[in-house]
Structures are given as C-alpha cells and as structure tokens.
Design a protein around this motif. Structure first.
Motif, PDB file in Angstrom:
ATOM      1  N   ASP A 188       0.834  -1.203   0.000  1.00  0.00           N
ATOM      2  CA  ASP A 188       0.000   0.000   0.000  1.00  0.00           C
ATOM      3  C   ASP A 188       0.872   1.256   0.000  1.00  0.00           C
ATOM      4  O   ASP A 188       1.941   1.274   0.628  1.00  0.00           O
ATOM      5  CB  ASP A 188      -0.897  -0.005   1.243  1.00  0.00           C
ATOM      6  N   PRO A 189       0.439   2.324  -0.703  1.00  0.00           N
ATOM      7  CA  PRO A 189       1.234   3.559  -0.753  1.00  0.00           C
ATOM      8  C   PRO A 189       1.577   4.150   0.612  1.00  0.00           C
ATOM      9  O   PRO A 189       2.650   4.733   0.778  1.00  0.00           O
ATOM     10  CB  PRO A 189       0.344   4.507  -1.564  1.00  0.00           C
ATOM     11  N   LEU A 190       0.681   4.029   1.594  1.00  0.00           N
ATOM     12  CA  LEU A 190       0.976   4.565   2.923  1.00  0.00           C
ATOM     13  C   LEU A 190       2.150   3.833   3.557  1.00  0.00           C
ATOM     14  O   LEU A 190       3.054   4.454   4.139  1.00  0.00           O
ATOM     15  CB  LEU A 190      -0.256   4.481   3.827  1.00  0.00           C
ATOM     16  N   LEU A 191       2.147   2.506   3.447  1.00  0.00           N
ATOM     17  CA  LEU A 191       3.275   1.722   3.969  1.00  0.00           C
ATOM     18  C   LEU A 191       4.544   1.985   3.156  1.00  0.00           C
ATOM     19  O   LEU A 191       5.646   2.035   3.713  1.00  0.00           O
ATOM     20  CB  LEU A 191       2.933   0.230   3.946  1.00  0.00           C
ATOM     21  N   SER A 192       4.378   2.167   1.862  1.00  0.00           N
ATOM     22  CA  SER A 192       5.528   2.467   1.009  1.00  0.00           C
ATOM     23  C   SER A 192       6.167   3.787   1.414  1.00  0.00           C
ATOM     24  O   SER A 192       7.390   3.911   1.468  1.00  0.00           O
ATOM     25  CB  SER A 192       5.084   2.543  -0.462  1.00  0.00           C
ATOM     26  N   GLY A 193       5.327   4.780   1.705  1.00  0.00           N
ATOM     27  CA  GLY A 193       5.840   6.069   2.148  1.00  0.00           C
ATOM     28  C   GLY A 193       6.561   5.979   3.477  1.00  0.00           C
ATOM     29  O   GLY A 193       7.616   6.594   3.663  1.00  0.00           O
ATOM     30  N   ALA A 194       6.000   5.202   4.408  1.00  0.00           N
ATOM     31  CA  ALA A 194       6.639   5.043   5.717  1.00  0.00           C
ATOM     32  C   ALA A 194       8.010   4.386   5.577  1.00  0.00           C
ATOM     33  O   ALA A 194       8.982   4.797   6.233  1.00  0.00           O
ATOM     34  CB  ALA A 194       5.751   4.208   6.646  1.00  0.00           C
ATOM     35  N   LEU A 195       8.100   3.375   4.710  1.00  0.00           N
ATOM     36  CA  LEU A 195       9.383   2.707   4.486  1.00  0.00           C
ATOM     37  C   LEU A 195      10.384   3.645   3.833  1.00  0.00           C
ATOM     38  O   LEU A 195      11.556   3.698   4.225  1.00  0.00           O
ATOM     39  CB  LEU A 195       9.170   1.470   3.607  1.00  0.00           C
ATOM     40  N   ALA A 225       0.988  16.331   6.187  1.00  0.00           N
ATOM     41  CA  ALA A 225       2.154  15.557   6.626  1.00  0.00           C
ATOM     42  C   ALA A 225       2.975  16.326   7.659  1.00  0.00           C
ATOM     43  O   ALA A 225       3.439  15.764   8.657  1.00  0.00           O
ATOM     44  CB  ALA A 225       3.015  15.190   5.421  1.00  0.00           C
ATOM     45  N   TRP A 226       3.176  17.639   7.440  1.00  0.00           N
ATOM     46  CA  TRP A 226       3.943  18.442   8.388  1.00  0.00           C
ATOM     47  C   TRP A 226       3.243  18.534   9.727  1.00  0.00           C
ATOM     48  O   TRP A 226       3.859  18.445  10.794  1.00  0.00           O
ATOM     49  CB  TRP A 226       4.199  19.835   7.815  1.00  0.00           C
ATOM     50  N   ILE A 227       1.927  18.758   9.692  1.00  0.00           N
ATOM     51  CA  ILE A 227       1.168  18.872  10.947  1.00  0.00           C
ATOM     52  C   ILE A 227       1.235  17.562  11.731  1.00  0.00           C
ATOM     53  O   ILE A 227       1.401  17.553  12.954  1.00  0.00           O
ATOM     54  CB  ILE A 227      -0.289  19.274  10.659  1.00  0.00           C
ATOM     55  N   ALA A 228       1.118  16.424  11.022  1.00  0.00           N
ATOM     56  CA  ALA A 228       1.150  15.117  11.682  1.00  0.00           C
ATOM     57  C   ALA A 228       2.512  14.802  12.285  1.00  0.00           C
ATOM     58  O   ALA A 228       2.617  14.195  13.354  1.00  0.00           O
ATOM     59  CB  ALA A 228       0.751  14.029  10.682  1.00  0.00           C
ATOM     60  N   SER A 229       3.581  15.225  11.605  1.00  0.00           N
ATOM     61  CA  SER A 229       4.932  14.864  12.057  1.00  0.00           C
ATOM     62  C   SER A 229       5.603  15.961  12.881  1.00  0.00           C
ATOM     63  O   SER A 229       6.721  15.767  13.373  1.00  0.00           O
ATOM     64  CB  SER A 229       5.817  14.545  10.842  1.00  0.00           C
ATOM     65  N   SER A 265       9.191   8.973   8.684  1.00  0.00           N
ATOM     66  CA  SER A 265       8.240   7.902   8.354  1.00  0.00           C
ATOM     67  C   SER A 265       6.808   8.428   8.283  1.00  0.00           C
ATOM     68  O   SER A 265       6.071   8.152   7.327  1.00  0.00           O
ATOM     69  CB  SER A 265       8.326   6.775   9.391  1.00  0.00           C
ATOM     70  N   VAL A 266       6.417   9.198   9.307  1.00  0.00           N
ATOM     71  CA  VAL A 266       5.058   9.747   9.330  1.00  0.00           C
ATOM     72  C   VAL A 266       4.873  10.731   8.179  1.00  0.00           C
ATOM     73  O   VAL A 266       3.862  10.697   7.462  1.00  0.00           O
ATOM     74  CB  VAL A 266       4.779  10.436  10.681  1.00  0.00           C
ATOM     75  N   PHE A 267       5.867  11.608   7.995  1.00  0.00           N
ATOM     76  CA  PHE A 267       5.746  12.624   6.953  1.00  0.00           C
ATOM     77  C   PHE A 267       5.606  12.003   5.569  1.00  0.00           C
ATOM     78  O   PHE A 267       4.703  12.360   4.798  1.00  0.00           O
ATOM     79  CB  PHE A 267       6.959  13.558   6.973  1.00  0.00           C
ATOM     80  N   THR A 268       6.499  11.082   5.216  1.00  0.00           N
ATOM     81  CA  THR A 268       6.496  10.526   3.862  1.00  0.00           C
ATOM     82  C   THR A 268       5.289   9.632   3.630  1.00  0.00           C
ATOM     83  O   THR A 268       4.761   9.570   2.505  1.00  0.00           O
ATOM     84  CB  THR A 268       7.800   9.752   3.589  1.00  0.00           C
ATOM     85  N   ALA A 269       4.824   8.943   4.683  1.00  0.00           N
ATOM     86  CA  ALA A 269       3.615   8.123   4.544  1.00  0.00           C
ATOM     87  C   ALA A 269       2.419   8.986   4.179  1.00  0.00           C
ATOM     88  O   ALA A 269       1.637   8.645   3.275  1.00  0.00           O
ATOM     89  CB  ALA A 269       3.345   7.367   5.845  1.00  0.00           C
ATOM     90  N   VAL A 270       2.263  10.115   4.859  1.00  0.00           N
ATOM     91  CA  VAL A 270       1.129  11.002   4.580  1.00  0.00           C
ATOM     92  C   VAL A 270       1.332  11.747   3.262  1.00  0.00           C
ATOM     93  O   VAL A 270       0.419  11.822   2.432  1.00  0.00           O
ATOM     94  CB  VAL A 270       0.928  12.004   5.743  1.00  0.00           C
TER      95      VAL A 270
END
Length: 277
Positions: free
Chosen positions: A94-101, A195-199, A154-159
């Motif tokens: 999934d793209p979200l997991l791909s972003g986190a990795l 992404a910035w707000i989350a991370s 991880s959080v930023f790139t996932a979002v």
C-alpha cells in the motif's frame, strides 16, 4: 533493459531538480522554524513575523541562508532515495506503507545533515567549524536526534507521498499516464501540509536535541540531547502547545516545498516521456 535504465536516469534527474527547487524556496522559512523551536534562540512568546524580524535585525539576510549547503546536498541525495524507494515499494504494498518505508530509509541521510544545518542556523559561523566540532566529539554525534527523525520522516512521507498516490490513482487510472500539473500542485500542497502537521511534534523534539551545543569528546551531553530531556524542556516552555511552536512558518514552508517538489518532479518526467514520443 535500456528503457529501464533510461527511466531510472530520468527519475533520478527529476528527483534532483525537485530537490533544488524545493530547497531554494523552503530554506529561509526553515531557518525561522528552527529559531522558533529553539527556546534559547527565539524571543519568548513571539510569532513567526516577530522572530523573522529579530533574525533580520541581529544577523541580517545571512540569517535566512545559514546552513543552506547541507540541506541542498541532502535534498538531492534524499529525494533520489525517497522517490526511488517509494516507486519500488508501491509495486508491492500500500502507498501509505511504502511512504513510511521510504521515510525510514531517508532518515539515515537526513539526520546528520539536519544536525549540521541546525547547528549553523542556531550558532552561525562557518560549516568547517561545525564539522570540526562534530569530529572532535565523535561521528555518533551526527546521529543525535535520530530516533525522533525516523519517526518524523516515516510519518511525513507516509502522509505526503502515500496520500498523494491514493489521490493520483483515484483520478488517473492508467499507471503510465501523467497527472495534470494543476492536480499535482493541489494534491501535493494538501498532503504536504497534512504531513507536516502530523509529524511536527517529532520535528520539534528533534530540533531541540540537535540545537544543543556540541561539547568536546569525553564530556557528557546536556540532558536536552535526550528524547525525554528535550520533550520535558519543550513542555516546560509552553505546555502541549509548545510542541507546535513555529507550526505556521513550517506549514507554509511545507506547502511551498512539497508542492514545488512534486510539480518539478512530474514536470521533468513529463518532458522525458514527451521526448520519447
């Protein structure tokens, strides 16, 4: 095989161009953000504009360009790694997991570059002097704040890339088709801000850790260099709200950086595809 190599070269070129464009736009606002996050450097209780004015009065225009060399070099390397890792991972998960990795991998590069950049932004001076101080302390000093940076990346790139890819797939069904640049701009600006707000809390703690003076080898680091020490210091200077100190400048910067990055990236790839037709 030749087409695959050409595509990989195009992606690397596009990622490099995107890195240069986004860093040139975002670095001045990043300088303001770091000053606001570092309680010792920023005027107490002041907003983004007030801190920017204080920086301009005390150090002139150089206050907004300090440490630019490190993020420029880092951005090129990190963008190539981030986009390449994400492109490969999204084929299998999934793209979200791909972003986190992809974020987890890029943190190995961004942590040492961030440390040098923040030291230059907070204390000023020359890049050579900061590197000498780090080498005197020992190479592990480069990875102060790495745990928080892994979480942040991880959080930023996932979002950022994960949600962007979901939005792109919802509109563009053909995997080989390029999205309209207006859609790219709107989607990347939105996911970048989210992404910035989350991370952001992870970024605040990391910045406090990395802003501490680098002492000589053999002496102990200040308590603020630890996760708990930095978190307690942030809370002491403003409670829970302090974990979002500087978020205005950072979110505005995120919109500029994330939007310009993906627009440049997609534009370069579009030019590559058109040249092959």
């Amino acid at each position: 095989r030749k087409n695959l190599c050409s595509m990989q070269l195009a992606e690397m070129t596009a990622a490099s161009a995107a890195a240069l464009a986004s860093t040139a736009l975002g670095h001045p606002l990043d300088c303001i953000k770091v000053q606001m996050q570092s309680a010792a450097s920023a005027p107490a209780g002041k907003g983004t504009v007030a801190v920017a004015a204080h920086m301009l009065r005390s150090r002139g225009l150089s206050a907004f360009t300090s440490g630019a060399g490190a993020p420029l070099a880092n951005a090129v390397l990190m963008n190539v790694l981030m986009f390449s890792a994400f492109a490969e991972a999204r084929k299998r998960m999934d793209p979200l997991l791909s972003g986190a990795l992809a974020g987890l991998l890029t943190s190995a590069l961004s942590t040492p570059f961030d440390l040098i950049k923040i030291q230059l932004q907070v204390r000023g001076g020359r890049l050579e002097d900061v590197i000498k101080d780090v080498l005197k302390r020992g190479l592990p000093t480069l990875y102060i704040g790495h745990s928080m940076n892994m979480m942040r990346e991880s959080v930023f790139t996932a979002v950022y890339l994960g949600l962007y890819e979901h939005a792109r797939r919802a509109v563009i069904r053909d995997e080989n088709s390029r999205a309209p640049l207006l859609l790219v701009a709107l989607a990347s600006a939105s996911t970048g801000a989210l992404a910035w707000i989350a991370s952001y809390p992870f970024d605040v703690i990391k910045s406090v850790q990395q802003a501490q003076p680098i002492t000589l080898k053999g002496s102990s680091l200040k308590p603020l260099a630890s996760i708990m020490g930095a978190a307690r210091d942030v809370y002491r200077h403003g409670g829970s709200f302090a974990f979002y100190r500087g978020v205005t400048a950072s979110t505005f910067r995120a919109v500029l950086v994330t939007c310009s990055r993906l627009v440049t990236y997609e534009c370069c790839l579009s030019l590559f595809y058109q040249s092959r037709v």
